[in-house]
Design a protein around this motif. Structure first.
Motif, mmCIF file in Angstrom:
data_model
loop_
_atom_site.group_PDB
_atom_site.id
_atom_site.type_symbol
_atom_site.label_atom_id
_atom_site.label_comp_id
_atom_site.label_asym_id
_atom_site.label_seq_id
_atom_site.Cartn_x
_atom_site.Cartn_y
_atom_site.Cartn_z
ATOM 1 N N HIS A 63 5.992 33.156 19.009
ATOM 2 C CA HIS A 63 5.123 32.880 20.154
ATOM 3 C C HIS A 63 5.454 31.510 20.754
ATOM 4 N N HIS A 64 4.973 31.290 21.955
ATOM 5 C CA HIS A 64 5.320 30.072 22.692
ATOM 6 C C HIS A 64 4.397 29.961 23.904
ATOM 7 N N ASN A 65 4.376 28.811 24.550
ATOM 8 C CA ASN A 65 3.669 28.602 25.824
ATOM 9 C C ASN A 65 4.699 28.197 26.881
ATOM 10 N N ARG A 66 5.478 29.163 27.357
ATOM 11 C CA ARG A 66 6.547 28.856 28.307
ATOM 12 C C ARG A 66 6.137 29.088 29.753
ATOM 13 N N GLY A 67 4.886 29.427 30.017
ATOM 14 C CA GLY A 67 4.475 29.644 31.399
ATOM 15 C C GLY A 67 4.640 28.393 32.232
ATOM 16 N N ALA A 68 3.925 27.341 31.872
ATOM 17 C CA ALA A 68 4.048 26.053 32.549
ATOM 18 C C ALA A 68 4.846 25.059 31.705
ATOM 19 N N SER A 69 5.283 25.487 30.520
ATOM 20 C CA SER A 69 6.162 24.697 29.643
ATOM 21 C C SER A 69 5.564 23.358 29.247
ATOM 22 N N GLY A 70 4.248 23.285 29.112
ATOM 23 C CA GLY A 70 3.605 22.026 28.757
ATOM 24 C C GLY A 70 3.483 21.842 27.259
ATOM 25 N N ILE A 71 3.108 20.626 26.846
ATOM 26 C CA ILE A 71 2.862 20.368 25.428
ATOM 27 C C ILE A 71 1.366 20.304 25.140
ATOM 28 N N ASP A 72 0.528 20.654 26.110
ATOM 29 C CA ASP A 72 -0.919 20.619 25.882
ATOM 30 C C ASP A 72 -1.379 21.904 25.195
ATOM 31 N N GLY A 73 -2.330 21.759 24.303
ATOM 32 C CA GLY A 73 -2.981 22.915 23.684
ATOM 33 C C GLY A 73 -2.129 23.692 22.701
ATOM 34 N N ILE A 74 -1.045 23.109 22.196
ATOM 35 C CA ILE A 74 -0.130 23.857 21.331
ATOM 36 C C ILE A 74 -0.811 24.253 20.013
ATOM 37 N N THR A 75 -1.426 23.287 19.338
ATOM 38 C CA THR A 75 -2.057 23.586 18.049
ATOM 39 C C THR A 75 -3.221 24.556 18.221
ATOM 40 N N SER A 76 -3.997 24.393 19.276
ATOM 41 C CA SER A 76 -5.126 25.296 19.529
ATOM 42 C C SER A 76 -4.639 26.719 19.769
ATOM 43 N N PRO A 130 -0.380 35.161 8.643
ATOM 44 C CA PRO A 130 0.063 33.772 8.445
ATOM 45 C C PRO A 130 0.878 33.292 9.639
ATOM 46 N N VAL A 131 0.642 32.073 10.068
ATOM 47 C CA VAL A 131 1.355 31.494 11.202
ATOM 48 C C VAL A 131 1.931 30.145 10.799
ATOM 49 N N TRP A 132 3.206 29.938 11.149
ATOM 50 C CA TRP A 132 3.855 28.642 11.012
ATOM 51 C C TRP A 132 4.031 28.070 12.402
ATOM 52 N N LEU A 133 3.556 26.859 12.593
ATOM 53 C CA LEU A 133 3.670 26.154 13.874
ATOM 54 C C LEU A 133 4.669 25.020 13.718
ATOM 55 N N LEU A 134 5.616 24.923 14.637
ATOM 56 C CA LEU A 134 6.594 23.847 14.602
ATOM 57 C C LEU A 134 6.540 23.096 15.925
ATOM 58 N N LEU A 135 6.217 21.795 15.870
ATOM 59 C CA LEU A 135 6.031 20.998 17.081
ATOM 60 C C LEU A 135 6.360 19.533 16.803
ATOM 61 N N GLY A 136 6.511 18.752 17.880
ATOM 62 C CA GLY A 136 6.734 17.322 17.757
ATOM 63 C C GLY A 136 5.423 16.567 17.638
ATOM 64 N N GLU A 137 5.518 15.295 17.244
ATOM 65 C CA GLU A 137 4.279 14.538 17.008
ATOM 66 C C GLU A 137 3.517 14.257 18.299
ATOM 67 N N LEU A 138 4.206 14.161 19.450
ATOM 68 C CA LEU A 138 3.479 13.959 20.707
ATOM 69 C C LEU A 138 2.655 15.196 21.054
ATOM 70 N N SER A 139 3.224 16.384 20.863
ATOM 71 C CA SER A 139 2.461 17.621 21.089
ATOM 72 C C SER A 139 1.272 17.694 20.137
ATOM 73 N N PHE A 140 1.486 17.288 18.897
ATOM 74 C CA PHE A 140 0.411 17.314 17.903
ATOM 75 C C PHE A 140 -0.719 16.367 18.315
ATOM 76 N N LEU A 141 -0.358 15.156 18.726
ATOM 77 C CA LEU A 141 -1.368 14.173 19.124
ATOM 78 C C LEU A 141 -2.057 14.568 20.428
ATOM 79 N N HIS A 142 -1.355 15.294 21.270
ATOM 80 C CA HIS A 142 -1.924 15.727 22.553
ATOM 81 C C HIS A 142 -3.069 16.705 22.352
ATOM 82 N N ASP A 143 -3.153 17.312 21.179
ATOM 83 C CA ASP A 143 -4.154 18.359 20.946
ATOM 84 C C ASP A 143 -4.900 18.114 19.638
ATOM 85 N N THR A 144 -5.244 16.865 19.373
ATOM 86 C CA THR A 144 -5.895 16.557 18.094
ATOM 87 C C THR A 144 -7.285 17.183 17.983
ATOM 88 N N ASN A 145 -7.924 17.504 19.103
ATOM 89 C CA ASN A 145 -9.233 18.143 19.002
ATOM 90 C C ASN A 145 -9.149 19.536 18.396
#
Length: 618
Positions: free
Chosen positions: A468-481, A493-508
């Protein structure tokens, strides 16, 4: 207002009418297939929230309480991506619904079903600076496949027929058009009935709904797309006739049913080389059929000599535009070759503007049985012999790439600092070595470098049931959610792979995950000190500006962030540490676990450049 003399359970007064509308609406959604409601707490949405709570108590749907509306919306998006059915969002009035906008955009651009139920102040409180009141009419503009207001309906639907029809219209639009449908519901005070009246009101709603059965037939199934049969017949003839045909597939979404079926046919029947990005989530699993999928293109297609050597005479492009720079440059280099685009996207998926013909499928529609007979011609011995020779040219370069990738693995000292590429290679290798543990597991891959590294550092089928992916607008917002929503919707089971900026962008998202009790979610955070993808751009040469304004390295202690939310955290800075963390994550009983992989940015870019062969002709 209804006459109360005939039935003691009939709603009386504004609060009871509000609840009755909300209960009827959500009951109808549940009957149509809605399983998940995502609620952000608020006052004005009380009628909808109360109704959702009652339906959850009855076991008719699952309600998820997520404080932050932006996180809630991406969570609902993930449910839609994993199930193909909409989740419903409920929020209060004011800016709450505006926080849904990024996920609404992503849903529309990826044809993902979604229902937005925004509560509102009554029309009489608009334009007078009443608190928590904004203009919510058509809030999402063209990004909603359908918009409806319902304030006037709340007091004018004694039978429930209009509310049921409204629910069906919204659900049908979201499901068949693929995207977000928005209902704005204005509620006057009192917002809710007295608690002792709720059982009787629900009984009355159930009884009145039973009288409508003949007027509300079941929703029609999404039919096979027979309008494109003539075009598909011609397409398969073109693939047969071509000496050097090529099939390129970019990302696919939940609505890409026809595209996936088409690829299944071409991979099983033909010897045509397929360049399929990992985000397409399409694998060739038939081991008895010679493999047509080619890996390593992100590396060797950066070589101009190879690009010219592999010139096709017909190109079929499937799904969203490719993410890969190498694939896009390859397409530009052969802009005058006939190129057909096939997709269920609303817009033509061709930012290069070089396609010859666009064939659009309906979202969630499949191919007709005729397509199988059309594809059968590709299996003819003379056609396969012709395409086999062409495919062998591609596979020779794939083989050379595999040797380079192995050399890269061998050259890396095990106890040195991690690179981004080592994270991908170790993770994919670990998954392949433990198939029993990864059975049924899904992957969510973030944007930026992550989605590109997935294809650059891989040379075989991905060991996941879905990507899975969010390639519509290709943003890094809301990735973890979004990943959390996929985990909840699929119950896998889901494995998520992302960078730390994407992770921090969605800490909520961690607020929701602190209460996660479903299938395990494993999060690999590649901490490479900022947005290193900008190092590929000319601005990276601007010393004194680049790091501060573009790369933006962060100093957040992710272990403390995870601990604050009660989420398990592991940290790795070398290959042995990372492999050990993967093993611990797989065996851990924790519902959510974060692996922070600290990587060396310079080393990571050096490895990428070693595989980008643009300046190294073979």
């Amino acid at each position: 207002m209804p006459d109360t003399g005939t039935d003691p359970h009939m709603p009386v007064g504004t609060g009871e009418l509000n609840f009755t509308f909300g209960y009827r609406l959500l009951s109808e959604f549940a009957a149509l297939g809605l399983s998940h409601v995502v609620i952000s707490p608020g006052s004005r949405s009380t009628p909808l929230t109360l109704a959702a709570a009652m339906l959850q108590q009855q076991g008719r749907l699952s309600a998820h309480i997520i404080l932050d509306e932006r996180s809630a919306a991406f969570f609902a998006l993930g449910i839609g991506k994993s199930t193909g059915l909409p989740a419903a969002l409920i929020c209060t009035s004011g800016t709450a619904a505006a926080n849904y906008f990024p996920a609404v955009i992503e849903a529309r651009m990826t044809s993902t079903p979604l229902l937005v139920l925004s509560a509102d102040r009554p029309f009489g409180l608009h334009g007078v600076l009443a608190p928590q009141t904004i203009n919510q009419t058509n809030l999402y503009g063209d990004y909603a496949v359908l918009f409806r207001e319902s304030e006037a309906l709340i007091e004018a639907d004694a039978s429930g027929l209009k509310t049921a029809e409204l629910a069906r219209t919204l659900f049908e639009a979201s499901r068949t058009e693929g995207g977000p449908a928005h209902l704005n519901a204005g509620f006057s005070k009192p917002l809710e009935p007295k608690a002792d009246r709720i059982p009787g009101l629900m009984q009355w709603c159930t009884e009145t709904r039973q009288r409508l059965e003949e007027e509300l037939p079941p929703l029609a199934e999404i039919p096979a797309d027979d309008e494109n049969d003539a075009m598909l017949e011609k397409l398969f003839w073109l693939l047969e006739d071509a000496d050097r045909p090529l099939i390129i597939c970019g990302p696919l979404g939940a609505a890409s049913v026809a595209e996936r079926r088409l690829l299944e046919l071409t991979m099983s029947q033909s010897r045509i080389p397929h360049l399929i990005e990992g985000t397409a989530s399409v694998q060739q699993t038939d081991t008895e059929t010679p493999r047509s999928t080619v890996y390593g293109y992100e590396s060797f297609l950066r070589n101009k000599k190879i690009v010219q050597e592999l010139k096709p005479d017909f190109i079929l492009r499937v799904g969203f535009p490719p993410v890969s720079r190498a694939l896009n440059d390859f397409l530009k280099a052969h802009a005058y070759v006939v190129q057909w685009c096939l997709s269920s996207t609303e817009q033509v998926p061709d930012p290069l503007k070089i396609h010859t013909r666009f064939v659009q499928f309906y979202p969630f529609s499949t191919l007709t049985a005729s397509s199988e007979s059309f594809a059968a011609g590709l299996a003819a011995a003379d056609i396969q012999q012709k395409h086999d020779e062409w495919r062998s040219h591609w596979q020779s370069h794939e083989s050379a790439f595999g040797k380079q990738l192995n050399a890269l693995n061998s050259a890396s000292e095990p106890n040195t600092t991690l690179s981004d590429g080592q994270v991908f290679r170790s993770f994919l290798g670990f998954a392949r070595e433990h198939p029993a543990h990864f059975s049924g597991a899904q992957l969510f891959i973030s944007n930026s470098f992550s989605v590109r590294d997935l294809d650059l550092f891989n040379d075989m089928p991905l060991p996941f049931t879905a990507v899975h992916h969010n390639r519509g607008a290709s943003g890094i917002d809301g990735i973890t959610s979004t990943a959390a929503g996929i985990c909840t919707g699929s119950n896998a089971p889901v494995w998520l792979l992302l960078g730390e900026l994407s992770f921090l962008h969605d800490t909520n998202a961690l607020l929701q995950l602190s209460r996660h009790h479903g299938a395990p979610l494993r999060i690999i955070v590649v901490n490479n000190s900022g947005g290193t993808i900008f190092r590929m751009l000319p601005v990276s040469a601007h010393a004194g500006v680049y790091e501060t304004y573009f790369e933006t390295p962060q100093q957040v202690d992710l272990s403390l962030l995870c601990r604050a939310h009660g989420i398990s955290h592991l940290k790795a800075a070398s290959r042995p540490e990372f492999n050990d963390a993967l093993a611990q994550a797989q065996e851990s009983a924790a519902a959510v676990l974060v692996i922070e992989a600290v990587t060396d940015t310079t080393h990571s870019m050096k490895e990428r450049r070693a595989l980008w062969q643009a300046d190294n002709p073979r």
